[in-house]
Design an enzyme around this catalytic site. Structure first.
Site, PDB file in Angstrom:
ATOM      1  N   LYS A 264       9.011  -2.715  -0.468  1.00  0.00           N
ATOM      2  CA  LYS A 264       9.294  -1.713   0.571  1.00  0.00           C
ATOM      3  C   LYS A 264      10.574  -2.011   1.340  1.00  0.00           C
ATOM      4  O   LYS A 264      11.063  -3.133   1.374  1.00  0.00           O
ATOM      5  CB  LYS A 264       8.085  -1.570   1.511  1.00  0.00           C
ATOM      6  CG  LYS A 264       6.968  -0.754   0.831  1.00  0.00           C
ATOM      7  CD  LYS A 264       5.789  -0.472   1.704  1.00  0.00           C
ATOM      8  CE  LYS A 264       4.744   0.342   0.902  1.00  0.00           C
ATOM      9  NZ  LYS A 264       3.502   0.526   1.668  1.00  0.00           N
TER      10      LYS A 264
ATOM     11  N   ARG B 198      -1.809  -4.313  -2.644  1.00  0.00           N
ATOM     12  CA  ARG B 198      -1.325  -3.254  -3.538  1.00  0.00           C
ATOM     13  C   ARG B 198       0.089  -3.601  -3.986  1.00  0.00           C
ATOM     14  O   ARG B 198       0.993  -3.669  -3.141  1.00  0.00           O
ATOM     15  CB  ARG B 198      -1.358  -1.915  -2.769  1.00  0.00           C
ATOM     16  CG  ARG B 198      -0.947  -0.695  -3.567  1.00  0.00           C
ATOM     17  CD  ARG B 198      -1.014   0.548  -2.682  1.00  0.00           C
ATOM     18  NE  ARG B 198      -0.626   1.745  -3.416  1.00  0.00           N
ATOM     19  CZ  ARG B 198       0.636   2.124  -3.586  1.00  0.00           C
ATOM     20  NH1 ARG B 198       1.625   1.431  -3.084  1.00  0.00           N
ATOM     21  NH2 ARG B 198       0.898   3.238  -4.264  1.00  0.00           N
TER      22      ARG B 198
HETATM   23  C1  PT1 Z   1       0.084   1.623   1.051  1.00  0.00           C
HETATM   24  C2  PT1 Z   1       0.683   2.610   0.202  1.00  0.00           C
HETATM   25  C3  PT1 Z   1      -0.201   3.527  -0.449  1.00  0.00           C
HETATM   26  N1  PT1 Z   1       2.024   2.713   0.002  1.00  0.00           N
HETATM   27  C4  PT1 Z   1      -2.046   2.478   0.559  1.00  0.00           C
HETATM   28  N2  PT1 Z   1      -1.553   3.433  -0.266  1.00  0.00           N
HETATM   29  C5  PT1 Z   1       2.516   3.698  -0.766  1.00  0.00           C
HETATM   30  N3  PT1 Z   1      -3.393   2.392   0.736  1.00  0.00           N
HETATM   31  C6  PT1 Z   1       1.644   4.587  -1.398  1.00  0.00           C
HETATM   32  C7  PT1 Z   1       9.534   1.921   2.034  1.00  0.00           C
HETATM   33  O1  PT1 Z   1       9.687   1.710   3.240  1.00  0.00           O
HETATM   34  O2  PT1 Z   1       0.819   0.743   1.707  1.00  0.00           O
HETATM   35  N4  PT1 Z   1      -1.255   1.584   1.201  1.00  0.00           N
HETATM   36  N5  PT1 Z   1       0.305   4.494  -1.245  1.00  0.00           N
HETATM   37  C8  PT1 Z   1       4.016   3.814  -0.939  1.00  0.00           C
HETATM   38  N6  PT1 Z   1       4.621   4.174   0.298  1.00  0.00           N
HETATM   39  C9  PT1 Z   1       5.860   3.670   0.726  1.00  0.00           C
HETATM   40  C10 PT1 Z   1       6.121   3.530   2.083  1.00  0.00           C
HETATM   41  C11 PT1 Z   1       6.799   3.275  -0.203  1.00  0.00           C
HETATM   42  C12 PT1 Z   1       7.302   2.964   2.513  1.00  0.00           C
HETATM   43  C13 PT1 Z   1       8.004   2.724   0.212  1.00  0.00           C
HETATM   44  C14 PT1 Z   1       8.250   2.550   1.574  1.00  0.00           C
HETATM   45  O3  PT1 Z   1      10.364   1.600   1.171  1.00  0.00           O
END
Ligand code: PT1
Length: 279
Positions: A221, A255
């Site tokens: 992230k 995850r």
């Molecule tokens: C998570 C999650 C998810 N993250 C759960 N499900 C994502 N339960 C999708 C960035 O800042 O943490 N928990 N499903 C993906 N989301 C992101 C958010 C991807 C922020 C990248 C960023 O780069």
């Protein structure tokens, strides 16, 4: 004295690894890679062999700036992938969605956990989860993916997220979801600054007071990108460090994209902790 050949500590105290399978053309780090059901099933098989105990399938990107997709688009992406995985494997499949109709079809096709980044706040989502009787992951997000990074505000990020999760767990229990089927997630990267994300990681143990398993996703992230000044394809070491820290701070489920590497990193931690308990 422990039998040196036994290596029982290798299995002791293992966190569960949730392997990420994005069926999206626009995901932040692996967009478009697993669009065909066969590719998706192959990637799921690889992650299972590497030690994942759950495969999390998503058909809508929720990274910062991402736009929503329709239920039809989501279904077209995820249902064939779930069916293809189910042909060869009994591994638990989690459906990463906020839409009740996608929850229903995904569980019908073989998913056994609902992972909702909106925390079952979409109209009909709570009711669908009750009806499906599967475990649910309730995550915190401030705002929505398209705009959530614009100006995130908290009075105290850990306590604000705690209160939100506590209210959503109560809403789920009141609606008829058994408490022991609920997983909570503070939503690392969802409407939080770098400092707020690191505060959540530091304070992660607080969420154990909710009485549910704690899940967190830190893999690749942008907060890690900002700390390290690295693009998304150079964040493995940072992701492993963050996964180990998350486990130390009390995460039960992590995850990740890089399953084999994370399993190795967590094994070293588990071995140290086990020795600490034996001696
Ligand atoms: C998570 C999650 C998810 N993250 C759960 N499900 C994502 N339960 C999708 C960035 O800042 O943490 N928990 N499903 C993906 N989301 C992101 C958010 C991807 C922020 C990248 C960023 O780069």
């Amino acid at each position: 004295m422990i039998e040196r050949s036994e290596r029982s500590w290798l299995k002791a105290d293992q966190a569960q690894i949730m392997g990420i399978l994005n069926i999206t053309p626009d995901s932040f780090s692996d967009g478009g890679l697993f669009l065909s059901a066969e590719n998706a099933a192959e990637q799921a098989r690889r992650m299972e062999q590497e030690g994942a105990s759950i495969i999390d399938i998503g058909g809508e990107s929720t990274r910062p700036g991402a736009l929503p997709v329709t239920a039809e688009q989501e279904l077209e992406r995820v249902i064939p992938a779930i069916r293809a995985i189910r042909e060869h494997s009994q591994i638990p499949i989690s459906i990463d969605t906020s839409k009740p109709e996608v929850m229903r079809e995904a569980v019908k096709a073989g998913a056994s956990l609902v992972n909702d980044v909106y925390g079952l706040r979409t109209p009909g989502a709570l009711e669908a989860a009750v009806e499906l009787e599967v475990p649910v992951c309730i995550m915190h997000m401030q705002g929505e993916p398209r705009t959530m990074q614009a100006n995130p505000r908290y009075s105290n990020v850990v306590e604000d997220v705690y209160r939100f999760l506590s209210e959503r767990v109560q809403a789920a229990v009141n609606a008829g979801i058994a408490k022991d089927k609920i997983i909570v997630d503070p939503g690392f990267g969802f409407g939080k600054t770098v400092e707020q994300n690191m505060a959540l990681l530091y304070g992660l143990a607080r969420f154990r007071d909710l009485g549910c398993p704690v899940l967190i996703g830190v893999s690749r992230k942008s907060t890690l990108g900002a700390i390290l000044d690295r693009p998304v394809d150079k964040r493995l070491a940072g992701s492993l460090a963050a996964a180990v820290l998350a486990r130390i701070q009390g995460a039960d489920i992590i995850r990740v994209h890089d399953v084999a590497e994370t399993v190795d990193a967590l094994k070293v931690l588990a071995a140290m902790k086990a020795i600490g308990e034996y001696t």
